[in-house]
Write a protein that holds these residues in place. Structure first.
Motif, short mmCIF file in Angstrom:
data_model
loop_
_atom_site.label_atom_id
_atom_site.label_comp_id
_atom_site.label_asym_id
_atom_site.label_seq_id
_atom_site.Cartn_x
_atom_site.Cartn_y
_atom_site.Cartn_z
N GLN A 110 0.83 -1.20 0.00
CA GLN A 110 0.00 0.00 0.00
C GLN A 110 0.86 1.26 0.00
O GLN A 110 2.02 1.22 0.39
CB GLN A 110 -0.87 0.02 1.26
CG GLN A 110 -2.24 -0.60 1.08
CD GLN A 110 -3.18 0.31 0.32
OE1 GLN A 110 -2.99 1.51 0.29
NE2 GLN A 110 -4.17 -0.28 -0.31
N LYS A 132 -1.29 6.24 2.63
CA LYS A 132 -1.81 6.88 1.42
C LYS A 132 -2.62 5.82 0.69
O LYS A 132 -2.17 4.69 0.55
CB LYS A 132 -0.61 7.32 0.57
CG LYS A 132 -0.97 8.11 -0.67
CD LYS A 132 0.29 8.75 -1.25
CE LYS A 132 0.13 9.13 -2.71
NZ LYS A 132 -1.04 9.94 -3.00
N HIS A 133 -3.82 6.18 0.28
CA HIS A 133 -4.59 5.20 -0.49
C HIS A 133 -4.81 5.74 -1.89
O HIS A 133 -4.63 6.93 -2.14
CB HIS A 133 -5.90 4.85 0.21
CG HIS A 133 -6.85 6.00 0.36
ND1 HIS A 133 -7.70 6.39 -0.63
CD2 HIS A 133 -7.05 6.86 1.39
CE1 HIS A 133 -8.40 7.42 -0.22
NE2 HIS A 133 -8.02 7.74 1.00
N ASP A 134 -5.20 4.86 -2.80
CA ASP A 134 -5.35 5.31 -4.18
C ASP A 134 -6.80 5.70 -4.45
O ASP A 134 -7.64 5.74 -3.54
CB ASP A 134 -4.84 4.25 -5.16
CG ASP A 134 -5.69 2.98 -5.11
OD1 ASP A 134 -6.77 3.03 -4.50
OD2 ASP A 134 -5.26 1.97 -5.64
N THR A 159 0.97 5.24 -5.94
CA THR A 159 -0.29 5.53 -5.28
C THR A 159 -0.87 4.32 -4.57
O THR A 159 -1.95 4.42 -4.02
CB THR A 159 -1.32 6.04 -6.29
OG1 THR A 159 -1.30 5.15 -7.40
CG2 THR A 159 -0.97 7.43 -6.76
N ALA A 161 -1.60 -0.12 -4.40
CA ALA A 161 -1.99 -1.21 -5.28
C ALA A 161 -3.31 -0.87 -5.94
O ALA A 161 -4.27 -0.54 -5.28
CB ALA A 161 -2.12 -2.49 -4.47
N LEU B 180 -0.54 13.92 -0.54
CA LEU B 180 -1.08 12.82 0.26
C LEU B 180 -2.46 12.45 -0.27
O LEU B 180 -2.87 11.30 -0.24
CB LEU B 180 -1.15 13.23 1.74
CG LEU B 180 -1.54 12.12 2.71
CD1 LEU B 180 -0.56 10.97 2.66
CD2 LEU B 180 -1.61 12.65 4.14
N GLN B 182 -5.28 11.42 -2.74
CA GLN B 182 -5.22 10.57 -3.93
C GLN B 182 -5.76 11.33 -5.14
O GLN B 182 -6.48 12.29 -4.99
CB GLN B 182 -6.03 9.30 -3.69
CG GLN B 182 -7.53 9.49 -3.56
CD GLN B 182 -7.94 10.08 -2.21
OE1 GLN B 182 -7.10 10.29 -1.36
NE2 GLN B 182 -9.21 10.35 -2.06
#
Lengths: 169, 248
Positions: A110, A132-134, A159, A161, B180, B182
């Motif tokens: 991640q 950090k999430h996508d 960013t 998976a 940070l 997205q």
């Protein structure tokens, strides 16, 4: 346009204001673009491991490094409080050391942003870890189905998976 | 279309006809949207139930940008073509846009805490939205800072147009710089990255928000026009009275 055109003179004041406005907009937009370009370094929130390698960041300077938590790199000790892992951008990697509680979304593969300093041993000593999430959102069942059918591809960008196909309407 | 609507009487006639539809769509969109957001839609595979914050956060962010863009547009209309209704619509829309921006910032902080592990960071996206909030405040303050209403309107309109440069910066901040926050999930190349079961409540809520904004905007413009009529009548009455006094 069925209406008869008003005489030319009546148009000029409005036309002039419109042209002044458009010229001002173009100038302002250009100026903003130049300023943002000049301050590029200050506007990025984190450096990738490749950025870090490319530029000589002085020791003991507080920086942020972002990328993916490398799969299989996570080591915990001291009852889970002492953490070591690697941040990768799939080209270069940086070893990170951290002492504290990790955010819920922190996991291998991640996105992550670590704030801290590069220590004398070359290991990045993080004082803060942010997950950090996508931009992908889906139910758990869909994610599991994608993983099962082998259509799950880890994101090439930093960013996190990201499943590339299947989930998008 | 815009020149057609620039006639205040025509604008109000059309507005009055649209108003009940706006209220109905707002109630329907937000009602069904909340039902889908809280009950029907699934939890996210990564974020669990906290993803439901998105159904408020994202529509309010869209509205914050859209309302500011509308203000910049009507300000340009008012300055270039001297459509007086432009100032009026801009001033009526500003508090609503500010409200959407506040909702966006607050829900964003809550969501950030649960998923990123922080309430706030100074990354390009969050900072540019905070600047948008200050632009709204500046627009409203500047508009009321002059004794002469017209000078206030013109100064505020100019600020709104200059501040428009911030809108593309907000939108593309997540693509131009590392942040940070997205990147965009819906308005992006290659289609939405949100599963249809989660896109439904998002779209419903967004429709509800747009309709709610339009309803409030028509009400506020109507109130402002009525207020001006009252002021004009009182002025005429006072002048008439003064005239009679002098005649004696």
């Amino acid at each position: 346009m069925t209406m008869a055109r008003p005489p030319r003179r009546a148009l000029t004041a409005k036309r002039r204001r419109l042209y002044v406005l458009l010229a001002a907009a173009v100038t302002l937009g250009g100026a903003a673009a130049l300023v943002l370009n000049a301050f590029e370094d200050a506007l990025v929130f984190f450096l990738t491991p490749t950025d870090l390698k490319a530029r000589a960041v002085p020791d003991n300077r507080m920086i942020r490094i972002g990328g993916l938590v490398e799969e299989g790199s996570l080591r915990k000790s001291g009852g889970g409080i002492e953490v070591r892992f690697a941040i990768t951008d799939l080209t270069n990697r940086v070893q990170v050391r951290y002492r504290g509680i990790l955010p819920d979304l922190f996991r291998e593969g991640q996105g992550v942003v670590a704030q801290g300093r590069v220590g004398p041993d070359g290991v990045f000593a993080a004082s803060e870890i942010l997950a950090k999430h996508d931009e992908t959102y889906m139910p758990k069942e869909v994610a599991d189905a994608l993983r099962k059918s082998g259509r799950w591809k880890p994101g090439a960008k930093n960013t996190g998976a990201a499943p590339v196909t299947g989930a998008r309407p | 279309m815009i020149h057609f609507l620039a006639n205040p009487a025509r604008f109000m006639r059309i507005g009055a006809r649209l108003l009940p539809w706006c209220w109905a769509l707002a109630a329907l969109g937000m009602g069904a949207g909340l039902w889908f957001a809280l009950v029907v839609s699934p939890a996210d595979y990564q974020q669990g139930d906290s993803v439901r914050i998105m159904y408020i956060h994202v529509p309010s962010a869209w509205m914050a940008l859209a309302v500011y863009s509308l203000i910049a547009l009507v300000s340009a209309m008012a300055l270039v073509w001297k459509h007086p209704l432009g100032f009026l619509i801009g001033r009526a829309a500003a508090p609503l846009g500010t409200g959407f921006t506040v909702i966006c910032l607050v829900t964003g902080a809550l969501w950030g805490q649960t998923s990123w592990g922080t309430w706030w960071v100074w990354d390009a996206r969050l900072t540019s939205v905070l600047i948008l909030f200050f632009l709204y405040l500046g627009y409203m303050a500047l508009g009321s800072a002059f004794d002469d209403a017209d000078r206030g309107n013109r100064a505020a309109a100019l600020l709104a147009m200059v501040g428009f440069v911030n809108i593309p910066i907000i939108k593309f901040s997540v693509d131009w710089w590392s942040t940070l926050h997205q990147p965009a999930s819906v308005l992006r190349m290659g289609g939405s990255a949100i599963h249809p079961s989660m896109l439904t409540p998002l779209v419903l809520m967004a429709l509800g928000f747009v309709a709610y904004f339009l309803a409030l905007l028509v009400l506020r413009v109507r109130a402002e026009i009525a207020g001006r009529k009252v002021a004009a009548l009182m002025m005429a009455g006072a002048m008439g009275g003064a005239g009679e006094f002098h005649d004696n």
